[in-house]
Design an enzyme around this catalytic site. Structure first.
Site, short mmCIF file in Angstrom:
data_model
loop_
_atom_site.label_atom_id
_atom_site.label_comp_id
_atom_site.label_asym_id
_atom_site.label_seq_id
_atom_site.Cartn_x
_atom_site.Cartn_y
_atom_site.Cartn_z
N GLY A 27 90.01 9.66 -10.07
CA GLY A 27 89.36 9.38 -11.38
C GLY A 27 88.63 8.23 -11.35
N ASN A 28 88.41 7.82 -12.61
CA ASN A 28 87.59 6.37 -13.07
C ASN A 28 86.06 6.89 -12.29
OD1 ASN A 28 86.93 3.09 -12.14
ND2 ASN A 28 87.06 3.96 -14.15
N HIS A 30 82.08 7.94 -11.21
CA HIS A 30 80.88 7.28 -11.42
C HIS A 30 79.78 8.17 -10.69
CE1 HIS A 30 81.62 6.67 -7.07
NE2 HIS A 30 82.64 5.85 -7.13
N HIS A 33 80.84 10.20 -7.41
CA HIS A 33 81.77 11.28 -7.79
C HIS A 33 81.05 12.62 -8.10
CE1 HIS A 33 84.77 8.22 -8.01
NE2 HIS A 33 85.32 8.64 -7.24
N GLN A 57 98.69 5.92 -1.01
CA GLN A 57 97.83 5.60 -0.20
C GLN A 57 97.48 3.95 -0.48
OE1 GLN A 57 95.02 8.82 -1.74
NE2 GLN A 57 93.54 7.34 -1.64
N SER A 182 81.25 2.54 -6.01
CA SER A 182 82.69 2.69 -5.96
C SER A 182 83.40 2.12 -7.15
CB SER A 182 83.12 1.34 -4.80
OG SER A 182 84.47 1.41 -4.62
#
Length: 278
Positions: A27-28, A30, A33, A57, A182
């Protein structure tokens, strides 16, 4: 577009979904993605994007608790891209038996490069991706090259565990100044954001020296580390490896990748650059 939260519902949808391409994320989202999503759309009838912040992770002291959860904004972006399904399970859905959890352990790469500095990280990645492949049953899965070591781990587990999934690597998305896109870039202060593109510039400097015939791999790595350190970075590593296996590079290798991980303030950034020699 559907937002699905349970494995049972996703499997019911999958039965009549035709060829499916899959993009796993935390998610989140940018632009990087969304580039994965666009590549996935070219390759299948339907695209599934998973959104799951995978505790496995994250190491002790890492940013699991503060990692941004932005499901509604992410869903809006994905709907605009024509995604068929967002799979957004909660932790109990994916890991119902915490005390009896089986895991997938990558044999070679998990203790090198990023694995050396993030113990257990790639076990967490390999485990969740294996679970998601079993749940989604995709024909194609798209992964960004920015997480180069992760991509190598996923290629390995796909082959070794006989997942019938085509792995599609997608080039790293970058800002105009070269910084790799990122979700963690938002942690950077304004001054750190101005400094952050130096990581990519150092990789390019190493690549240029390699292209000019330098075989002093250790010297090139050392100079890049020194340069970053002078500007306030805390460097985990800069290393030249074989691009296909991530083994230590040798003289005569033609396909190389230079990889780096370093902290700027409290933010850990990673990047890499592939080099093909004549």
């Amino acid at each position: 577009m559907q937002i699905i939260h349970t494995i049972r519902e996703l499997r019911a949808w999958r039965k009549n979904a035709g060829k499916v391409a899959f993009v796993p994320t935390m998610g989140n989202l940018h632009e990087g993605h969304l580039a994965l999503v666009r590549e996935a759309k070219k390759r299948a009838d339907n695209v599934v994007v998973s959104i799951f912040v995978n505790r496995l992770q994250f190491g002790q002291g890492e940013d699991f608790d503060k990692y941004p959860r932005t499901l509604q904004q992410d869903a809006d972006k994905l709907e605009a891209e024509g995604v068929a399904v967002v799979f957004a399970p909660d932790e109990k859905e994916l890991y119902p038996n915490v005390e009896q959890r089986y895991s997938v352990e990558p044999p070679n790469l998990q203790n090198e490069l990023c694995g050396k500095f993030r113990p257990g990280h790639f076990l967490g990645v390999a485990t969740v991706v294996s679970k998601l492949f079993n749940i989604v049953a995709p024909d194609v899965a798209c992964f960004g090259k920015k997480d180069y070591q992760q991509l190598a781990v996923i290629k390995g587990l796909t082959e070794d565990l006989n997942f019938d999934v085509e792995i599609v690597p997608v080039d790293t998305g970058r800002a105009e100044d070269g910084l790799a896109l990122s979700s963690r870039n938002q942690y950077l202060s304004a001054a750190e954001r101005d400094e952050a593109p130096r990581l990519y510039r150092e990789l390019k400097a190493v690549a240029e020296s390699l292209a000019q015939g330098s075989l002093d791999y250790a010297g090139l790595e050392k100079r890049a580390v020194q340069s970053l350190t002078e500007y306030g970075w805390v460097v985990d590593y800069v290393e030249i490896r074989r691009a296909d296996t991530l083994e230590v590079a040798r003289a005569g290798d033609k396909k190389l990748v230079v990889l780096a991980a370093a902290r700027l303030g409290t933010t850990r950034l990673i990047d890499n650059l592939e080099i093909k020699l004549p």
